[in-house]
Design a protein around this motif. Structure first.
Motif, short mmCIF file in Angstrom:
data_model
loop_
_atom_site.label_atom_id
_atom_site.label_comp_id
_atom_site.label_asym_id
_atom_site.label_seq_id
_atom_site.Cartn_x
_atom_site.Cartn_y
_atom_site.Cartn_z
N ARG A 87 64.22 -1.91 13.17
CA ARG A 87 64.32 -3.22 13.28
C ARG A 87 65.31 -3.88 13.77
O ARG A 87 66.76 -3.18 13.15
CB ARG A 87 64.58 -3.61 11.82
CG ARG A 87 62.53 -3.23 10.90
CD ARG A 87 61.80 -4.00 9.48
NE ARG A 87 60.81 -3.47 9.45
CZ ARG A 87 60.76 -3.36 9.60
NH1 ARG A 87 61.22 -2.13 8.57
NH2 ARG A 87 59.02 -2.78 8.71
N LYS A 88 65.19 -4.71 14.32
CA LYS A 88 66.71 -5.45 14.97
C LYS A 88 66.19 -7.29 15.34
O LYS A 88 65.55 -7.80 14.37
CB LYS A 88 66.59 -5.60 16.63
CG LYS A 88 66.46 -4.41 17.35
CD LYS A 88 66.59 -4.21 18.52
CE LYS A 88 66.04 -2.80 19.38
NZ LYS A 88 65.59 -2.45 20.29
N PHE A 89 67.71 -7.77 14.17
CA PHE A 89 67.79 -9.21 13.44
C PHE A 89 68.97 -9.92 14.65
O PHE A 89 69.69 -9.18 15.06
CB PHE A 89 68.49 -8.38 12.52
CG PHE A 89 68.00 -7.72 11.35
CD1 PHE A 89 66.89 -8.94 10.60
CD2 PHE A 89 67.96 -6.77 11.39
CE1 PHE A 89 65.55 -7.85 9.44
CE2 PHE A 89 67.28 -6.42 9.67
CZ PHE A 89 65.58 -6.94 9.60
N ARG A 90 68.14 -10.57 14.44
CA ARG A 90 68.96 -12.00 15.60
C ARG A 90 70.46 -12.04 15.09
O ARG A 90 70.67 -11.91 14.02
CB ARG A 90 68.39 -12.80 15.86
CG ARG A 90 67.15 -12.78 16.58
CD ARG A 90 66.62 -14.29 17.17
NE ARG A 90 64.99 -13.33 17.09
CZ ARG A 90 63.78 -14.50 17.77
NH1 ARG A 90 64.12 -15.87 17.55
NH2 ARG A 90 63.03 -13.86 18.08
#
Length: 90
Positions: A87-90
């Motif tokens: 998962r990538k978070f901004r």
């Protein structure tokens, strides 16, 4: 339909059936040996490959990720296996 809830318990069966790739990935990740054999005999190889190549973060455990890369012939050794999606978070 009862067996379907074994893999997608958070959705109603009709909803779960609408996301074939996710359902396939769930069986690939959570299924036992009999489930694996049933999956391979009922789903085209391309669909299995599509499920793993388009997997989202959290769909596969490291064990299932490695198993299916070898099982589908996508890897011959450890260095051929890509990292699990994250998962990538901004």
């Amino acid at each position: 339909m009862r067996e379907l809830t074994k893999y997608i318990w958070w959705k109603k069966p009709d909803e779960a059936m609408q996301d074939e790739r996710r359902l396939i990935a769930q069986v690939m990740c959570l299924g036992d040996w009999d489930d694996t054999l049933k999956l391979e005999s009922n789903v085209e190889r391309e669909a299995l490959i599509g499920a793993i190549k388009n997997a989202e973060a959290g769909w596969f455990t490291p064990r299932a990720w490695h198993f299916w890369h070898y099982r589908l012939g996508l890897a011959k050794n450890e260095s051929d296996i890509p990292q699990l999606p994250v998962r990538k978070f901004r």
